[in-house]
Motif scaffolding. Structure first.
Motif, PDB file in Angstrom:
ATOM      1  N   ASN A 214       1.518   4.469   3.339  1.00 29.41           N
ATOM      2  CA  ASN A 214       0.685   5.442   2.628  1.00 29.41           C
ATOM      3  C   ASN A 214      -0.784   5.327   3.012  1.00 29.41           C
ATOM      4  O   ASN A 214      -1.486   6.336   3.127  1.00 29.41           O
ATOM      5  CB  ASN A 214       0.854   5.276   1.116  1.00 29.41           C
ATOM      6  N   ALA A 217      -1.242   7.163   6.168  1.00 28.44           N
ATOM      7  CA  ALA A 217      -1.288   8.616   5.972  1.00 28.44           C
ATOM      8  C   ALA A 217      -2.659   9.057   5.461  1.00 28.44           C
ATOM      9  O   ALA A 217      -3.212  10.070   5.910  1.00 28.44           O
ATOM     10  CB  ALA A 217      -0.192   9.044   4.997  1.00 28.44           C
ATOM     11  N   CYS A 314       1.638  14.285   2.202  1.00 26.64           N
ATOM     12  CA  CYS A 314       2.512  13.116   2.280  1.00 26.64           C
ATOM     13  C   CYS A 314       3.664  13.283   1.300  1.00 26.64           C
ATOM     14  O   CYS A 314       3.443  13.340   0.089  1.00 26.64           O
ATOM     15  CB  CYS A 314       1.734  11.839   1.967  1.00 26.64           C
TER      16      CYS A 314
END
Length: 482
Positions: A214, A217, A314
């Motif tokens: 994450n 991203a 995402c």
């Protein structure tokens, strides 16, 4: 960013097949003069008839009010553009002809940087700053991050060519993704992820917990100078969670005041001498009619905002979603048609600056294997456990908060645990990078209250399988003295 507004009038012919049109005629009769009927009109092109059709409130057959009689068809086609918002309202009706007003607001976005093939990286940077697309400081930060991930100059150059302004602000993560293998001669994970964005490839970031999927991203969105969106999936999600919920609009009932009701009663009793009283009575009758019918409002979701405006989306923990449900919208987003059909919105054009990232843990309990048709639309980048976490610990905890020995010993313990996992001695749950970060933060928060050894026991060791804990604590005692 500036906007351009356009106002045009069109004529809509009502025929017998459009029963909702009769309701609109009555509503217009009760609507105060010089006011537009406060009811949204939705246009849609009827392929079978080859004509533009119009609906009240929502595009349903029973809501049809008529066909286009006169108006600018090019303007109607332009309404589907992602940078265009519009409002169509009825003005009057004569001889079954509705006169309507279209108010169009178009975003005039800053276009991508116009460059020549011969432009150097420095020339592109100057144009970005001059156009106000990105500040000098933010641009330097983004380039420094890409260079730290060993991105070649040509890759950085092509990324900067796509820079433009967005309506939503650019988010900056608290910590940036750190190259897990900075000495490797192969292309870095981050460079490969950037490359996929240039080819408009949807990409899955796959790996175990706390390996930075994450964060990568978020850092990717920052370096692309794009807004960041995220949806976290689970098995219980419904279409409303993805597309947005519907609610009823009670605004008409809220506008029914005692003053308007009193005027209505006066006119009903025959008192029509005062024009203002008659106008208030007409407004009351119109609002009462509107309040008696259900008006549905569609709340715009995170997904719809991203589709319209562009940015990095995402799909977090994407394999926690039920496969057919996930495929119902993801396959449309990734089949390169450039549009998606969404309940409540109809046919939506997908902004060309939409970048899709999915994150998932491959072998965890409770995950759903996505179908082949969905997986074939994605590329997949594997995120391994890093060989060292020292740089990540210092960046996340703050290297000035603790003596460097704390970071060094924690990293040495992590390397020892990594070797034990590789040999099959213990399970990989001990490679809990988030736990090590929490442990160091606990030591730094109130100096002297707790030892590093105790914090690692709390946040890492005691979260592992019971059968592994004795062996893991022995390794902790060997490596941690603080």
């Amino acid at each position: 960013m500036s906007t351009k507004q356009t106002r045009e009038e069109i004529t809509i012919r009502k025929t017998m097949m459009y029963k909702r049109g009769a309701e609109m005629i009555k509503a217009l009769e009760n609507c105060p003069k010089e006011e537009l009927l406060p009811l949204p009109i939705i246009p849609a092109f009827n392929d079978e008839l080859g004509k533009w059709e119009f609906f009240a409130e929502e595009q349903k057959k029973e809501n049809g009010i008529g066909m286009l009689e006169k108006g600018d068809m090019d303007l109607l086609e332009h309404l589907s553009d992602p940078d265009v918002s519009y409002k169509i309202q009825l003005k009057s009706c004569e001889n079954n002809l509705f006169h309507a007003v279209i108010e169009v607001t178009e975003k005039e976005m800053v276009t991508p940087v116009e460059v020549k093939d011969s432009d150097t990286l420095e020339e592109i940077k100057k144009k970005i700053i001059k156009k106000g697309i990105c500040s000098k400081e933010d641009l330097k930060r983004n380039i420094d991050v890409m260079k730290a991930h060993r991105c070649p100059e040509e890759l950085i150059r092509q990324i900067l060519l796509r820079y433009r302004k967005f309506e939503k602000s650019i988010s900056v993560p608290k910590t940036f993704y750190i190259d897990p293998d900075p000495k490797s001669k192969d292309a870095s994970i981050f460079a490969l992820a950037l490359l996929n964005t240039l080819t408009n490839s949807a990409t899955i970031f796959e790996g175990d917990k706390s390996v930075g999927k994450n964060v990568c991203a978020e850092t990717l969105a920052m370096c692309l100078n794009m807004p960041y969106y995220m949806i976290t999936f689970n098995r219980g999600m419904t279409a409303d969670d993805i597309y947005g919920t519907k609610s009823t609009d009670n605004s008409a009932a809220e506008l029914l005041t005692e003053e308007l009701a009193d005027a209505y009663l006066q006119v009903a009793a025959g008192n029509r001498e005062i024009p203002a009283t008659v106008e208030k009575a007409a407004k009351y009758e119109y609002l009462r009619a509107k309040a008696s019918s259900v008006s549905i409002v569609q709340e715009e979701s995170c997904l719809v905002e991203w589709i319209k405006n562009g940015g990095v989306m995402c799909f977090n923990e994407m394999n926690m979603a039920e496969a057919n449900f996930f495929a119902s919208f993801t396959n449309q987003l990734t089949d390169n048609t450039g549009f998606i059909d969404i309940p409540g919105y109809g046919h939506l054009e997908i902004n060309p600056d939409c970048i899709l990232i999915g994150t998932q843990n491959a072998d965890y309990t409770g995950v759903c294997e996505q179908n082949d048709a969905t997986m074939s639309r994605f590329g997949c980048i594997q995120f391994p456990y890093p060989k060292s976490i020292k740089a990540q610990l210092e960046a996340t905890v703050g290297k000035d908060r603790l003596d460097k020995a704390y970071f060094k010993q924690t990293d040495e313990l992590y390397k020892t645990l990594y070797a034990a996992v590789t040999k099959g001695m213990v399970e990989n749950s001990c490679l809990n990078i988030r736990g090590f970060i929490r442990g160091l933060k606990g030591v730094a928060q109130v100096p002297g209250l707790s030892t590093l050894k105790r914090q690692i026991e709390i946040h890492v060791i005691d979260t592992c399988p019971v059968d592994d804990r004795l062996q893991l604590m022995q390794l902790v005692r060997e490596k941690i003295t603080l």
